[in-house]
Write an enzyme that holds these catalytic residues in place. Sequence first.
Site, short mmCIF file in Angstrom:
data_model
loop_
_atom_site.label_atom_id
_atom_site.label_comp_id
_atom_site.label_asym_id
_atom_site.label_seq_id
_atom_site.Cartn_x
_atom_site.Cartn_y
_atom_site.Cartn_z
N SER A 10 40.30 -15.69 29.22
CA SER A 10 40.59 -16.46 30.25
C SER A 10 39.23 -16.85 30.94
CB SER A 10 41.61 -15.47 31.10
OG SER A 10 41.58 -16.21 32.46
N TYR B 147 44.12 -7.32 34.33
CA TYR B 147 44.03 -8.47 33.74
C TYR B 147 42.59 -8.84 33.64
CZ TYR B 147 44.91 -13.62 32.52
OH TYR B 147 44.81 -14.81 32.16
N1 LIG Z 1 48.46 -20.59 31.80
C1 LIG Z 1 47.18 -20.11 32.32
O1 LIG Z 1 46.84 -20.70 33.36
C2 LIG Z 1 46.19 -19.23 31.83
C3 LIG Z 1 44.90 -19.29 31.97
C4 LIG Z 1 44.07 -18.44 31.49
C5 LIG Z 1 44.35 -17.71 30.45
N2 LIG Z 1 45.81 -17.72 29.91
C6 LIG Z 1 45.99 -16.88 28.94
O2 LIG Z 1 46.77 -17.52 27.92
C7 LIG Z 1 47.77 -16.71 27.11
C8 LIG Z 1 48.85 -17.57 26.94
O3 LIG Z 1 49.47 -17.90 28.17
P1 LIG Z 1 50.57 -18.89 28.45
O4 LIG Z 1 50.11 -19.77 29.37
O5 LIG Z 1 50.80 -19.72 27.25
O6 LIG Z 1 51.68 -18.09 28.73
P2 LIG Z 1 53.07 -18.15 28.33
O7 LIG Z 1 53.85 -17.05 29.50
O8 LIG Z 1 53.69 -19.63 28.37
O9 LIG Z 1 53.32 -17.48 27.01
C9 LIG Z 1 53.25 -16.33 26.67
C10 LIG Z 1 54.06 -16.01 25.33
O10 LIG Z 1 53.57 -14.38 25.04
C11 LIG Z 1 54.87 -13.79 24.93
N3 LIG Z 1 54.63 -12.42 25.30
C12 LIG Z 1 54.42 -11.95 26.38
N4 LIG Z 1 54.38 -10.66 26.57
C13 LIG Z 1 54.57 -10.40 24.98
C14 LIG Z 1 54.66 -9.03 24.25
N5 LIG Z 1 54.52 -8.06 25.03
N6 LIG Z 1 54.83 -9.14 23.03
C15 LIG Z 1 55.06 -10.16 22.39
N7 LIG Z 1 55.00 -11.46 23.22
C16 LIG Z 1 54.72 -11.42 24.45
C17 LIG Z 1 55.94 -14.61 25.77
O11 LIG Z 1 57.24 -14.50 25.45
C18 LIG Z 1 55.36 -16.09 25.66
O12 LIG Z 1 55.99 -16.55 24.53
C19 LIG Z 1 47.78 -15.50 27.71
O13 LIG Z 1 47.01 -14.55 27.15
C20 LIG Z 1 47.08 -15.82 29.33
O14 LIG Z 1 46.39 -14.50 29.94
C21 LIG Z 1 46.63 -18.72 30.62
#
Ligand SMILES: NC(=O)c1ccc[n+]([C@@H]2O[C@H](COP(=O)([O-])OP(=O)(O)OC[C@H]3O[C@@H](n4cnc5c(N)ncnc54)[C@H](O)[C@@H]3O)[C@@H](O)[C@H]2O)c1
Length: 248
Positions: free
Chosen positions: A136, A149
């Site tokens: 991130s 985080y």
């Molecule tokens: N959305 C943002 O603004 C953003 C910004 C920076 C980084 N990220 C990173 O991107 C990645 C994906 O985020 P996203 O926005 O697609 O989120 P999201 O919540 O849409 O998707 C996350 C997925 O991971 C699964 N998950 C969560 N915990 C789990 C576990 N313990 N075991 C197995 N699966 C699990 C959830 O069920 C979901 O399908 C994350 O690592 C997040 O930190 C997101």
Amino acid sequence: MANVLIAGGATGIGLAALRAFRQRGDSVLLADIDFEAANAAVREEGVGRAAAMHCDLAVPANVLEAVAAAVDFGAGELDVVFSSAGLLRVAPLEDWSLDDWDRTIAVNLRAPFLLAQASAPHLKKSSIASMIFTSSTGAYRGTAGAFAYSASKAGLVNLVRALADELSPTGVRANCLCPGWVDTPFNDSFWSQQDDQIAARTALEARIPMRRQGTPEDMVGAILYLGSDSSAYMTGQSIILDGGYSAV
Ligand SMILES: NC(=O)c1ccc[n+]([C@@H]2O[C@H](COP(=O)([O-])OP(=O)(O)OC[C@H]3O[C@@H](n4cnc5c(N)ncnc54)[C@H](O)[C@@H]3O)[C@@H](O)[C@H]2O)c1
């Protein structure tokens, strides 16, 4: 055609990656804690094959099972591991328990390490041989309340450097994707805590040079690049995709 394991991809960035990998003909095993949503995701139309399994990445045995199942699904071959799951807890310092800290670190940092350890022997037989971890822009700045985080996402940036140093002689590569604000369910709890969600979104987007949050599809080009031999000379690096947010 590549054989891909996606760890956490029933929604958001992982789901966009699942669709894109399948679109180019890849075979994908999706391991996610939300089995129902993961099943729905793999039942979508696609060119490449896909299957889902339940996996809580906080449980070490589940991580190892996911790698074994992906190797099975690829008939003995694994080319790409894309780890997308992440946990974000925001709370005042005094409200953090040891369990809160441990669970975030387990999902965000320990699971990627275990994925790397378990998949490396399989990936080294592949010509793509790519691990992609989702960090991130939060790796490069601190956010009040988001202690585990911030620490875990920064940890991933240096984890891939150590993996690069260790694994490059075997041909295995490891890189991070660093999204900025991406409009996915991940941020739902943040938005729901805002008094005026529309004003909060407008204020955020005004600070992004591209004047909008990213979409999961905005992440896909970099994921496909890292998950192909176009990135054959790239390892130990982190790609920031944030509409210019961290550049200004
Ligand atoms: N959305 C943002 O603004 C953003 C910004 C920076 C980084 N990220 C990173 O991107 C990645 C994906 O985020 P996203 O926005 O697609 O989120 P999201 O919540 O849409 O998707 C996350 C997925 O991971 C699964 N998950 C969560 N915990 C789990 C576990 N313990 N075991 C197995 N699966 C699990 C959830 O069920 C979901 O399908 C994350 O690592 C997040 O930190 C997101």
